[in-house]
Design a protein around this motif. Structure first.
Motif, PDB file in Angstrom:
ATOM      1  N   VAL A 227       0.863  -1.182   0.000  1.00 13.32           N
ATOM      2  CA  VAL A 227       0.000   0.000   0.000  1.00 13.32           C
ATOM      3  C   VAL A 227       0.898   1.230   0.000  1.00 13.32           C
ATOM      4  N   ILE A 228       0.721   2.091  -0.992  1.00 14.81           N
ATOM      5  CA  ILE A 228       1.514   3.318  -1.091  1.00 14.81           C
ATOM      6  C   ILE A 228       0.594   4.516  -0.904  1.00 14.81           C
ATOM      7  N   ILE A 229       1.006   5.431  -0.040  1.00 11.86           N
ATOM      8  CA  ILE A 229       0.257   6.668   0.168  1.00 11.86           C
ATOM      9  C   ILE A 229       1.021   7.808  -0.496  1.00 11.86           C
ATOM     10  N   ASN A 230       0.431   8.357  -1.544  1.00 11.97           N
ATOM     11  CA  ASN A 230       1.004   9.521  -2.220  1.00 11.97           C
ATOM     12  C   ASN A 230       0.613  10.750  -1.407  1.00 11.97           C
ATOM     13  N   ASP A 231       1.567  11.290  -0.675  1.00 18.52           N
ATOM     14  CA  ASP A 231       1.270  12.387   0.248  1.00 18.52           C
ATOM     15  C   ASP A 231       1.360  13.745  -0.448  1.00 18.52           C
TER      16      ASP A 231
ATOM     17  N   ALA B 112       0.248  10.468   6.500  1.00 18.81           N
ATOM     18  CA  ALA B 112       0.267   9.451   5.447  1.00 18.81           C
ATOM     19  C   ALA B 112       0.213   8.048   6.044  1.00 18.81           C
ATOM     20  N   ILE B 113       0.956   7.839   7.121  1.00 19.38           N
ATOM     21  CA  ILE B 113       0.926   6.530   7.780  1.00 19.38           C
ATOM     22  C   ILE B 113      -0.467   6.239   8.322  1.00 19.38           C
ATOM     23  N   LYS B 114      -1.099   7.242   8.917  1.00 24.51           N
ATOM     24  CA  LYS B 114      -2.446   7.037   9.462  1.00 24.51           C
ATOM     25  C   LYS B 114      -3.460   6.759   8.353  1.00 24.51           C
ATOM     26  N   THR B 115      -3.316   7.446   7.228  1.00 27.02           N
ATOM     27  CA  THR B 115      -4.193   7.159   6.091  1.00 27.02           C
ATOM     28  C   THR B 115      -4.024   5.709   5.653  1.00 27.02           C
ATOM     29  N   GLY B 116      -2.772   5.267   5.592  1.00 26.04           N
ATOM     30  CA  GLY B 116      -2.502   3.888   5.212  1.00 26.04           C
ATOM     31  C   GLY B 116      -3.084   2.891   6.201  1.00 26.04           C
ATOM     32  N   LEU B 117      -2.974   3.200   7.482  1.00 24.28           N
ATOM     33  CA  LEU B 117      -3.518   2.304   8.504  1.00 24.28           C
ATOM     34  C   LEU B 117      -5.042   2.221   8.413  1.00 24.28           C
ATOM     35  N   GLU B 118      -5.679   3.359   8.159  1.00 22.18           N
ATOM     36  CA  GLU B 118      -7.131   3.355   7.988  1.00 22.18           C
ATOM     37  C   GLU B 118      -7.519   2.527   6.763  1.00 22.18           C
ATOM     38  N   TYR B 119      -6.771   2.692   5.685  1.00 23.36           N
ATOM     39  CA  TYR B 119      -7.050   1.935   4.458  1.00 23.36           C
ATOM     40  C   TYR B 119      -6.913   0.437   4.722  1.00 23.36           C
ATOM     41  N   ILE B 120      -5.848   0.065   5.401  1.00 26.76           N
ATOM     42  CA  ILE B 120      -5.608  -1.352   5.688  1.00 26.76           C
ATOM     43  C   ILE B 120      -6.693  -1.906   6.608  1.00 26.76           C
ATOM     44  N   LYS B 121      -7.033  -1.142   7.633  1.00 25.50           N
ATOM     45  CA  LYS B 121      -8.060  -1.592   8.586  1.00 25.50           C
ATOM     46  C   LYS B 121      -9.394  -1.837   7.894  1.00 25.50           C
ATOM     47  N   ASN B 122      -9.706  -1.006   6.902  1.00 26.00           N
ATOM     48  CA  ASN B 122     -11.001  -1.095   6.227  1.00 26.00           C
ATOM     49  C   ASN B 122     -11.023  -2.069   5.050  1.00 26.00           C
ATOM     50  N   ASN B 123      -9.842  -2.497   4.598  1.00 24.19           N
ATOM     51  CA  ASN B 123      -9.801  -3.308   3.378  1.00 24.19           C
ATOM     52  C   ASN B 123      -9.149  -4.678   3.541  1.00 24.19           C
ATOM     53  N   PHE B 124      -8.594  -4.957   4.714  1.00 22.97           N
ATOM     54  CA  PHE B 124      -7.955  -6.253   4.934  1.00 22.97           C
ATOM     55  C   PHE B 124      -8.558  -6.906   6.171  1.00 22.97           C
ATOM     56  N   SER B 125      -8.754  -8.196   6.086  1.00 22.01           N
ATOM     57  CA  SER B 125      -9.250  -8.935   7.244  1.00 22.01           C
ATOM     58  C   SER B 125      -8.071  -9.391   8.095  1.00 22.01           C
ATOM     59  N   ILE B 126      -8.280  -9.430   9.399  1.00 23.31           N
ATOM     60  CA  ILE B 126      -7.224  -9.877  10.302  1.00 23.31           C
ATOM     61  C   ILE B 126      -7.122 -11.399  10.235  1.00 23.31           C
ATOM     62  N   PRO B 127      -5.967 -11.965  10.578  1.00 21.87           N
ATOM     63  CA  PRO B 127      -4.776 -11.307  11.123  1.00 21.87           C
ATOM     64  C   PRO B 127      -3.825 -10.842  10.018  1.00 21.87           C
ATOM     65  N   TYR B 128      -3.035  -9.824  10.331  1.00 17.78           N
ATOM     66  CA  TYR B 128      -2.002  -9.368   9.410  1.00 17.78           C
ATOM     67  C   TYR B 128      -0.912  -8.634  10.191  1.00 17.78           C
ATOM     68  N   VAL B 129       0.230  -8.509   9.544  1.00 13.86           N
ATOM     69  CA  VAL B 129       1.338  -7.729  10.084  1.00 13.86           C
ATOM     70  C   VAL B 129       1.637  -6.607   9.104  1.00 13.86           C
ATOM     71  N   ILE B 130       1.781  -5.400   9.635  1.00 15.61           N
ATOM     72  CA  ILE B 130       2.088  -4.226   8.816  1.00 15.61           C
ATOM     73  C   ILE B 130       3.541  -3.837   9.037  1.00 15.61           C
ATOM     74  N   VAL B 131       4.216  -3.499   7.965  1.00 16.04           N
ATOM     75  CA  VAL B 131       5.566  -2.959   8.081  1.00 16.04           C
ATOM     76  C   VAL B 131       5.627  -1.655   7.289  1.00 16.04           C
ATOM     77  N   THR B 132       6.051  -0.587   7.938  1.00 12.87           N
ATOM     78  CA  THR B 132       6.222   0.684   7.231  1.00 12.87           C
ATOM     79  C   THR B 132       7.618   0.710   6.630  1.00 12.87           C
ATOM     80  N   VAL B 133       7.677   1.099   5.371  1.00 14.16           N
ATOM     81  CA  VAL B 133       8.936   1.103   4.625  1.00 14.16           C
ATOM     82  C   VAL B 133       9.092   2.459   3.948  1.00 14.16           C
ATOM     83  N   ASP B 134      10.272   3.053   4.045  1.00 16.97           N
ATOM     84  CA  ASP B 134      10.507   4.337   3.395  1.00 16.97           C
ATOM     85  C   ASP B 134      10.559   4.169   1.879  1.00 16.97           C
ATOM     86  N   ALA B 135      10.141   5.211   1.171  1.00 11.20           N
ATOM     87  CA  ALA B 135      10.054   5.141  -0.291  1.00 11.20           C
ATOM     88  C   ALA B 135      11.380   5.411  -0.986  1.00 11.20           C
TER      89      ALA B 135
END
Length: 349
Positions: A34-38, A69-92
């Motif tokens: 998931v990429i957030i274009n800020d 941007a990270i919070k937008t990504g977390l909201e997107y993931i929370k609303n579009n992926f079913s648990i369980p999952y692991v999130i890793v933030t990676v610099d672009a």
């Protein structure tokens, strides 16, 4: 054991071709990307189009900051992926190697209640501002939290779905968000580090970190605390001088001046520095207890330092600095609780 999806979240502002490369490599390793274009400029549109082959792209209409941007990504993931999952933030910017991402994620899967940091050791050719900045934030973080985290500025962080709501509740929209996360989690001591490679491309020219503005955002709480302490000292000293000139009673003047300055300091720290929403009836007794302990500790420490043959004036300065640090740390963690205020929580883009 939970079989978890792996999701890579990449906040991106004015990225270069490395963003497409890292998205492709992560996709090939089985990550959902998931990429957030800020709010990047139109010149970057082609890069996001290329990256869309490997990632879901979500766009801010204007630049809101890395934290947002990270919070937008977390909201997107929370609303579009079913648990369980692991999130890793990676610099672009390509500073995180895929092998390191995989190792950090593996530890996160084994520790679902912990935040896992990809920790650089800053060896080799490291830009001076990066080395200096991390040294300062590491020291500030240790003093304020009591925890020794080597790389407080790393953008490579992994955590499970169990921590998403907590991550969304942390204040901060820009670079200060990442430090705020560490400060909030310090109370639970659920932070672990995994050593990773130190990579800086082109002397870190792709970084959008503003040395002055973003440093202030990161350190603003302790700057405000210092300002509050200085203001209270000036009021205390000025009022003491005035009362002593009028009455000639040194002890009474000192006590009255200290009562006024302490009341001012409490109000400033509660409303301006720590922005606590806790009722005064709850925080005031803790503040008074701390003030008495600081006073006692001040006397004991001062006498102890002087006993080593150190000049009394220098000993006073050393004592006050140490008491300042202790007072800030205790007030932040125990005296003033940070409640949620209107406007503090993330607003979905």
């Amino acid at each position: 054991m939970r079989e978890e999806k792996r999701i890579a979240l990449i906040p991106a502002y004015e990225p270069e071709k490395e963003m497409v490369k890292i998205a492709k490599e992560l996709k090939e390793e089985g990550f959902c990307v998931v990429i957030i274009n800020d709010g990047s400029s139109q010149e970057c549109d082609s890069l996001f189009v290329q990256a869309s082959e490997y990632a879901a792209i979500y766009t801010h209409t204007h630049n809101r900051g890395k934290g947002a941007a990270i919070k937008t990504g977390l909201e997107y993931i929370k609303n579009n992926f079913s648990i369980p999952y692991v999130i890793v933030t990676v610099d672009a910017d390509g500073q995180h190697k895929v092998d390191d991402v995989l190792r950090v994620v593996k530890v996160a899967e084994e520790n679902p209640n912990s935040l896992i940091l990809g920790s650089r050791r800053f060896q080799g050719n490291v830009p001076w501002r990066s080395r200096l900045g991390n040294s300062i934030t590491r020291m500030v973080y240790k003093v304020s939290s009591g925890l020794d985290v080597f790389d407080t500025q790393t953008g490579l962080r992994a955590f499970s779905d169990r921590m998403v709501e907590e991550m969304l509740s942390v204040r901060g929209e820009r670079y200060e968000y990442e430090m705020n996360v560490l400060l909030e989690l310090a109370r639970k001591e659920d932070i672990k580090e995994v050593e990773i490679a130190t990579v800086y491309l082109n002397d870190n020219r792709s970084s959008h970190f503003s040395t002055i503005k973003d440093s202030y955002r990161i350190y603003k709480e302790i700057i405000r605390f210092a300002s509050s302490s200085l203001t209270s000292f000036l009021v205390d000293y000025g009022l003491y001088c005035l009362l002593f000139m009028i009455s000639g009673a040194m002890v009474v003047s000192s006590i009255l001046a200290r009562m006024v300055s302490a009341s001012l300091n409490y109000s400033l720290n509660r409303k301006f520095v720590f922005k606590s929403q806790e009722a005064a009836i709850e925080s005031l007794p803790k503040y008074i207890t701390l003030a008495l302990c600081i006073l006692l500790g001040n006397v004991i420490l001062l006498r102890g330092i002087v006993s080593f043959g150190i000049n009394a004036y220098l000993a006073k300065i050393i004592t006050e600095i140490m008491m300042f640090v202790i007072s800030w740390s205790v007030q932040r963690q125990f005296v003033f609780k940070k409640g949620t205020r209107e406007g503090d929580l993330y607003e979905k883009a």
